[in-house]
Write a protein that holds these residues in place. Structure first.
Motif, PDB file in Angstrom:
ATOM      1  N   ASP A  35      28.287  36.612  73.506  1.00  0.00           N
ATOM      2  CA  ASP A  35      27.481  35.439  73.165  1.00  0.00           C
ATOM      3  C   ASP A  35      28.221  34.544  72.158  1.00  0.00           C
ATOM      4  OD1 ASP A  35      25.653  36.574  74.890  1.00  0.00           O
ATOM      5  OD2 ASP A  35      24.390  37.406  73.328  1.00  0.00           O
ATOM      6  N   GLU A  36      27.875  34.690  70.865  1.00  0.00           N
ATOM      7  CA  GLU A  36      28.471  33.799  69.859  1.00  0.00           C
ATOM      8  C   GLU A  36      29.991  33.882  69.850  1.00  0.00           C
ATOM      9  OE1 GLU A  36      25.996  35.846  69.266  1.00  0.00           O
ATOM     10  OE2 GLU A  36      24.361  34.755  68.274  1.00  0.00           O
ATOM     11  N   ARG A  37      30.538  35.123  70.077  1.00  0.00           N
ATOM     12  CA  ARG A  37      31.999  35.251  69.953  1.00  0.00           C
ATOM     13  C   ARG A  37      32.729  34.536  71.083  1.00  0.00           C
ATOM     14  NH1 ARG A  37      32.125  41.541  67.903  1.00  0.00           N
ATOM     15  NH2 ARG A  37      30.407  41.178  66.449  1.00  0.00           N
ATOM     16  N   VAL A  38      32.094  34.443  72.242  1.00  0.00           N
ATOM     17  CA  VAL A  38      32.689  33.661  73.339  1.00  0.00           C
ATOM     18  C   VAL A  38      32.605  32.179  72.958  1.00  0.00           C
ATOM     19  CG1 VAL A  38      32.456  32.987  75.770  1.00  0.00           C
ATOM     20  CG2 VAL A  38      32.202  35.388  75.108  1.00  0.00           C
ATOM     21  N   VAL A  59      24.043  28.390  74.809  1.00  0.00           N
ATOM     22  CA  VAL A  59      24.653  27.467  73.844  1.00  0.00           C
ATOM     23  C   VAL A  59      25.035  26.185  74.592  1.00  0.00           C
ATOM     24  CG1 VAL A  59      26.910  28.621  74.154  1.00  0.00           C
ATOM     25  CG2 VAL A  59      26.542  27.178  72.154  1.00  0.00           C
ATOM     26  N   LEU A  60      24.871  25.069  73.897  1.00  0.00           N
ATOM     27  CA  LEU A  60      25.235  23.781  74.501  1.00  0.00           C
ATOM     28  C   LEU A  60      26.515  23.254  73.849  1.00  0.00           C
ATOM     29  CD1 LEU A  60      24.599  21.206  76.249  1.00  0.00           C
ATOM     30  CD2 LEU A  60      23.223  20.392  74.324  1.00  0.00           C
ATOM     31  N   PHE A  61      27.490  22.932  74.685  1.00  0.00           N
ATOM     32  CA  PHE A  61      28.706  22.246  74.231  1.00  0.00           C
ATOM     33  C   PHE A  61      28.634  20.803  74.696  1.00  0.00           C
ATOM     34  CE2 PHE A  61      30.182  26.609  74.190  1.00  0.00           C
ATOM     35  CZ  PHE A  61      31.052  26.650  73.113  1.00  0.00           C
ATOM     36  N   LEU A  92      35.310  27.233  70.984  1.00  0.00           N
ATOM     37  CA  LEU A  92      35.335  26.201  69.942  1.00  0.00           C
ATOM     38  C   LEU A  92      36.704  26.097  69.283  1.00  0.00           C
ATOM     39  CD1 LEU A  92      33.248  24.387  68.449  1.00  0.00           C
ATOM     40  CD2 LEU A  92      32.951  26.256  66.823  1.00  0.00           C
ATOM     41  N   ARG A  93      37.379  27.245  69.169  1.00  0.00           N
ATOM     42  CA  ARG A  93      38.671  27.311  68.484  1.00  0.00           C
ATOM     43  C   ARG A  93      39.849  27.024  69.408  1.00  0.00           C
ATOM     44  NH1 ARG A  93      37.563  31.484  64.143  1.00  0.00           N
ATOM     45  NH2 ARG A  93      36.496  30.071  62.710  1.00  0.00           N
ATOM     46  N   PHE A 105      36.547  37.483  80.704  1.00  0.00           N
ATOM     47  CA  PHE A 105      36.167  36.781  81.941  1.00  0.00           C
ATOM     48  C   PHE A 105      35.234  35.597  81.620  1.00  0.00           C
ATOM     49  CE2 PHE A 105      32.291  36.780  84.644  1.00  0.00           C
ATOM     50  CZ  PHE A 105      32.783  36.051  85.717  1.00  0.00           C
ATOM     51  N   GLN A 106      34.261  35.834  80.736  1.00  0.00           N
ATOM     52  CA  GLN A 106      33.303  34.772  80.383  1.00  0.00           C
ATOM     53  C   GLN A 106      34.023  33.587  79.731  1.00  0.00           C
ATOM     54  OE1 GLN A 106      31.077  37.588  78.140  1.00  0.00           O
ATOM     55  NE2 GLN A 106      29.737  38.150  79.843  1.00  0.00           N
ATOM     56  N   PHE A 107      34.926  33.901  78.807  1.00  0.00           N
ATOM     57  CA  PHE A 107      35.704  32.837  78.165  1.00  0.00           C
ATOM     58  C   PHE A 107      36.497  32.051  79.220  1.00  0.00           C
ATOM     59  CE2 PHE A 107      39.935  31.592  76.670  1.00  0.00           C
ATOM     60  CZ  PHE A 107      39.597  30.646  75.712  1.00  0.00           C
ATOM     61  N   ALA A 108      37.169  32.780  80.112  1.00  0.00           N
ATOM     62  CA  ALA A 108      38.046  32.118  81.093  1.00  0.00           C
ATOM     63  C   ALA A 108      37.245  31.221  82.034  1.00  0.00           C
ATOM     64  CB  ALA A 108      38.824  33.170  81.877  1.00  0.00           C
ATOM     65  N   ILE A 109      36.101  31.672  82.464  1.00  0.00           N
ATOM     66  CA  ILE A 109      35.341  30.887  83.448  1.00  0.00           C
ATOM     67  C   ILE A 109      34.728  29.636  82.778  1.00  0.00           C
ATOM     68  CG2 ILE A 109      33.143  32.219  83.388  1.00  0.00           C
ATOM     69  CD1 ILE A 109      33.174  31.987  86.508  1.00  0.00           C
TER      70      ILE A 109
END
Ligand code: SAM
Length: 321
Positions: free
Chosen positions: A240-243, A308-310, A248-249, A211-215
Motif C-alpha cells: 500500500d503506502e510503500r508502493v 491512493v490518488l496520484f 513518488l520517489r 509487480f504492483q510498482f512496475a504495473i
C-alpha cells in the motif's frame, strides 16, 4: 439467523447500476425493506443509503439479494463499499475523460466507471490478461449494459505501448495483491499456526509489491494521463503506502510531474487515511497520508482496502520536453 459469521462482512453492499436504474427506483424496488439512516441500525429487513459513495446501499448480509430480479437483471451490482472508492476517487468526466482500467476482471470497478461516465461511448478500455477472467469480465459488462462504453482487451497491460494511447487521461490500477483485507485472509507476521495459507510471507509480499510498482509505473508513462488511482484489497503497508512512496520517489515519474493528490480530492470526510509513519521521511507526512484512504476489515463495515490518488502537474510536462 441474524448473527453475522466471523468470515463475513457486517454489511452487504450493493450499488444501483445507473446504466439501468436509479437510486429512487432501487429504493422503490426494495420498499419492502425499512429505510434506516445509521449504519449501525442495519438489521434484517432494513436498507441503508451510504453517505460516502453515491448510489450505494447496505443491507444485512442475510438479506436475500442474489435471488432478486434487480440483481439477476443487472440493475444492482453487489460490490463492497471500499471497492467503490477507486472509481469514485478517480472521478472521470463524461465526454471529457478516456479511462483505462488496467486490471479489470471481474469488472466491478469497470462497470462503476461506466456509470460515472454516464455510459459515454468508448470511454473505458478494460485490460485483463487471464483468459477465464476476461470472459467473466465480458459477462459482467454485458449484464451491466456497459458495452457501449467499455472496450475489453484480453491482454497483458504491461505489454502495451503508452504512446499508442494519447487519448487516455485517467487510469485505475487495481492489480493482484495478497488479498489480506478479505476476511479470514489476514495474518500477522508471527502467526505460525496456519503457515501454509499465511499470505504474510515477506518473500511473497516483496514479489507482489515489485509487480504492483512496475504495473503502476507503466501506467504513469501514458503521455496524456492526468490522474491515476492505485488500489489493493491488502492491509499490508508493503503493498500500500510503500508502493505509493516508491512511485513518488521514482526519478522518471518525478520528471513527468507525478505527485500525490490532496485529501480534499480523496473522499475527505472518510476518517481512516494512509499510515502517516510510512511517509515519515517526506516533507509533509500528514499530507501524503491524506492522499491515501484505508479501510479495515469489519470495523469499517466491509473488507480491508487501500486506495491512493496520484495527479500530474501538466506544467512539469512542458519543463520536461
Ligand atoms: N478491478 C477488479 C474488480 O474490481 O472487479 C479486480 C481486479 S483483481 C484484484 C486483479 C486482476 O488483474 C486479476 O483479474 C488479474 O488476472 C489481472 N491482472 C494481473 N496482472 C495483469 C496484467 N499485467 N495485465 C492485465 N491484467 C492483469
Amino acid at each position: 439467523d441474524d448473527l453475522i459469521e466471523e468470515d463475513e462482512s457486517p454489511v452487504r453492499w450493493f450499488r444501483a447500476n445507473t446504466l439501468k436504474t436509479s437510486k429512487a427506483k432501487v429504493l422503490k424496488e426494495f420498499s419492502h425493506l425499512e429505510r434506516v439512516y445509521n449504519i449501525t441500525d442495519i438489521k434484517k429487513g432494513t436498507i441503508f443509503y451510504d453517505e460516502f459513495i453515491p448510489n450505494l446501499f447496505g443491507v444485512h448480509p442475510r438479506e436475500k439479494i442474489t435471488t432478486s430480479d434487480a440483481y439477476l437483471k443487472g440493475r444492482i451490482i453487489i460490490q463492497d463499499r471500499s471497492s467503490c472508492f477507486p472509481a469514485f476517487i478517480l472521478d472521470p468526466k463524461p465526454g471529457v475523460d478516456k479511462v483505462i482500467d488496467a486490471c479489470a476482471a471481474p469488472g466491478n470497478k469497470t462497470t462503476h466507471l461506466a456509470c460515472i461516465l454516464e455510459n459515454s461511448s468508448r470511454s473505458v478500455i478494460a485490460f485483463e490478461k487471464d483468459n477465464q477472467r476476461a470472459r467473466t469480465l465480458k459477462k459482467m459488462c454485458t449484464i451491466a449494459g456497459g458495452l457501449e462504453c467499455i472496450s475489453i482487451q484480453h491482454a497483458d497491460f504491461t505489454s502495451t505501448n503508452p504512446d499508442d494511447f494519447p487519448e487516455i487521461t485517467a487510469m485505475l490500477v487495481d492489480p493482484s495483491c495478497s488479498g489480506s483485507g478479505i476476511f479470514g485472509r489476514a495474518y500477522e507476521e508471527n502467526d505460525t499456526d496456519n503457515k501454509e495459507n499465511n499470505p504474510y510471507n515477506e518473500e511473497r509480499l516483496d514479489k507482489l509489491s515489485n509487480f504492483q510498482f512496475a504495473i503502476v509505473k507503466h501506467g504513469m508513462l501514458f503521455p496524456n494521463l492526468r490522474r491515476l488511482v492505485y488500489s489493493t484489497c491488502s492491509i499490508y503497508p508493503q503493498e500500500d503506502e510503500r508502493v505509493a512512496l516508491r512511485l513518488l520517489r521514482d526519478e522518471d515519474l518525478k520528471k513527468r510531474g507525478w505527485k500525490l493528490s490532496n485529501q480534499n480530492r480523496v473522499i475527505s470526510k472518510w476518517p481512516r487515511r494512509g499510515e502517516v509513519e510510512e511517509f515519515s521521511n517526506c516533507s509533509d507526512p500528514e499530507a501524503c497520508a491524506g492522499a491515501c484512504i484505508r479501510s479495515l476489515p469489519k470495523v469499517d463495515g466491509g473488507i480491508g482496502f487501500f486506495a491512493v490518488l496520484f495527479e500530474r502537474d501538466p506544467n512539469m510536462e512542458a519543463a520536461d520536453s
